[in-house]
Design a protein around this motif. Structure first.
Motif, PDB file in Angstrom:
ATOM      1  N   PHE A   1       0.952  -1.338   0.109  1.00  0.00           N
ATOM      2  CA  PHE A   1      -0.039   0.012  -0.091  1.00  0.00           C
ATOM      3  C   PHE A   1       0.822   1.229   0.052  1.00  0.00           C
ATOM      4  O   PHE A   1       1.916   1.410   0.987  1.00  0.00           O
ATOM      5  CB  PHE A   1      -0.948  -0.112   1.215  1.00  0.00           C
ATOM      6  N   PRO A   2       0.489   2.401  -0.869  1.00  0.00           N
ATOM      7  CA  PRO A   2       1.494   3.159  -0.776  1.00  0.00           C
ATOM      8  C   PRO A   2       1.090   4.287   0.183  1.00  0.00           C
ATOM      9  O   PRO A   2      -0.189   4.587   0.515  1.00  0.00           O
ATOM     10  CB  PRO A   2       1.318   3.925  -2.265  1.00  0.00           C
TER      11      PRO A   2
ATOM     12  N   SER B   1      10.634   0.973   2.080  1.00  0.00           N
ATOM     13  CA  SER B   1       9.925   0.113   1.796  1.00  0.00           C
ATOM     14  C   SER B   1      10.188  -1.150   2.323  1.00  0.00           C
ATOM     15  O   SER B   1       9.708  -2.567   1.887  1.00  0.00           O
ATOM     16  CB  SER B   1      10.124  -0.361   0.224  1.00  0.00           C
ATOM     17  N   ASP B   2      10.678  -1.350   3.535  1.00  0.00           N
ATOM     18  CA  ASP B   2      11.047  -2.640   4.306  1.00  0.00           C
ATOM     19  C   ASP B   2       9.709  -3.325   4.628  1.00  0.00           C
ATOM     20  O   ASP B   2       8.837  -2.593   5.239  1.00  0.00           O
ATOM     21  CB  ASP B   2      11.727  -2.318   5.645  1.00  0.00           C
ATOM     22  N   PRO B   3       9.321  -4.608   4.211  1.00  0.00           N
ATOM     23  CA  PRO B   3       8.064  -5.051   4.335  1.00  0.00           C
ATOM     24  C   PRO B   3       7.665  -5.322   5.929  1.00  0.00           C
ATOM     25  O   PRO B   3       6.520  -5.234   6.143  1.00  0.00           O
ATOM     26  CB  PRO B   3       8.320  -6.638   3.834  1.00  0.00           C
ATOM     27  N   ALA B   4       8.585  -5.095   6.799  1.00  0.00           N
ATOM     28  CA  ALA B   4       8.188  -5.018   8.057  1.00  0.00           C
ATOM     29  C   ALA B   4       8.164  -3.633   8.819  1.00  0.00           C
ATOM     30  O   ALA B   4       7.986  -3.543   9.961  1.00  0.00           O
ATOM     31  CB  ALA B   4       9.287  -5.872   8.946  1.00  0.00           C
ATOM     32  N   ARG B   5       8.099  -2.564   7.929  1.00  0.00           N
ATOM     33  CA  ARG B   5       8.251  -1.075   8.456  1.00  0.00           C
ATOM     34  C   ARG B   5       6.585  -0.946   9.190  1.00  0.00           C
ATOM     35  O   ARG B   5       6.513  -0.171  10.184  1.00  0.00           O
ATOM     36  CB  ARG B   5       8.419  -0.188   7.472  1.00  0.00           C
ATOM     37  N   ASP B   6       5.780  -1.600   8.831  1.00  0.00           N
ATOM     38  CA  ASP B   6       4.436  -1.528   9.483  1.00  0.00           C
ATOM     39  C   ASP B   6       4.175  -2.894   9.906  1.00  0.00           C
ATOM     40  O   ASP B   6       3.606  -3.550   8.930  1.00  0.00           O
ATOM     41  CB  ASP B   6       3.460  -0.919   8.556  1.00  0.00           C
ATOM     42  N   THR B   7       3.692  -3.164  11.034  1.00  0.00           N
ATOM     43  CA  THR B   7       3.159  -4.621  11.383  1.00  0.00           C
ATOM     44  C   THR B   7       1.880  -4.962  10.977  1.00  0.00           C
ATOM     45  O   THR B   7       1.423  -5.926  10.940  1.00  0.00           O
ATOM     46  CB  THR B   7       3.355  -4.802  13.084  1.00  0.00           C
ATOM     47  N   ARG B   8       0.952  -3.853  10.684  1.00  0.00           N
ATOM     48  CA  ARG B   8      -0.393  -4.148  10.262  1.00  0.00           C
ATOM     49  C   ARG B   8      -0.304  -4.495   8.589  1.00  0.00           C
ATOM     50  O   ARG B   8      -1.270  -5.513   8.419  1.00  0.00           O
ATOM     51  CB  ARG B   8      -1.026  -2.859  10.344  1.00  0.00           C
ATOM     52  N   MET B   9       0.514  -4.038   7.763  1.00  0.00           N
ATOM     53  CA  MET B   9       0.541  -4.542   6.293  1.00  0.00           C
ATOM     54  C   MET B   9       1.738  -4.078   5.923  1.00  0.00           C
ATOM     55  O   MET B   9       2.569  -3.323   6.273  1.00  0.00           O
ATOM     56  CB  MET B   9      -0.658  -3.946   5.915  1.00  0.00           C
TER      57      MET B   9
END
Length: 149
Positions: free
Chosen positions: A22-23, A86-94
């Motif tokens: 998601f942007p 853009s680290d996929p883990a930057r937001d634990t929700r998505m």
């Protein structure tokens, strides 16, 4: 796997549903040699840069202006790109990809929308606990400031 398989409700055939990040945008709003941080009203709780999701049909720059106004009541100008995170883990929700801008704020900031509280901080006095990857973003920003932009 970049997609999940769904079942067509009409015929029962497998259908691919592609999953994409998601942007989002985050904005480092500069006012009087300090930056605006919000205390989040919704999980994850804590201090964060103002920002949020980009609406369909909206440019990144317009999303930054809208989010700044919605969360801080401040108008922003002199919008400059800091970078993309853009680290996929930057937001634990998505999985999100954030385009981060630096901007000059004008007006007196007030917490609004998703912000429970708001404060201005000098770079040397940031809260110990920041949400998402905002500590990294602000460290990158500090390096840019030290380098003279």
């Amino acid at each position: 796997m970049p997609f999940d398989t769904l079942t067509c409700p009409s015929c029962g055939s497998p259908v691919k549903q592609y999953r994409n990040p998601f942007p989002t945008v985050d904005i480092i709003i500069e006012i009087d040699n300090r930056i605006v941080l919000i205390e989040r009203k919704n999980p994850p709780h804590g201090w964060a840069l103002p920002g949020g999701f980009v609406d369909y049909g909206e440019s990144l720059e317009d999303a930054a202006r809208r989010e700044a106004r919605e969360e801080t009541t401040v108008e922003i100008g002199n919008l400059r790109l800091l970078g993309c995170y853009s680290d996929p883990a930057r937001d634990t929700r998505m999985h999100t990809i954030s385009t981060v801008f630096m901007a000059q704020g004008s007006g007196i900031p007030h917490a609004a929308d998703d912000a429970a509280n708001l404060a201005l901080f000098a770079l040397e006095e940031l809260p110990a606990r920041l949400c998402f990857d905002h500590a990294k973003i602000l460290a990158d920003y500090a390096a840019v400031v030290r380098a003279g932009r």
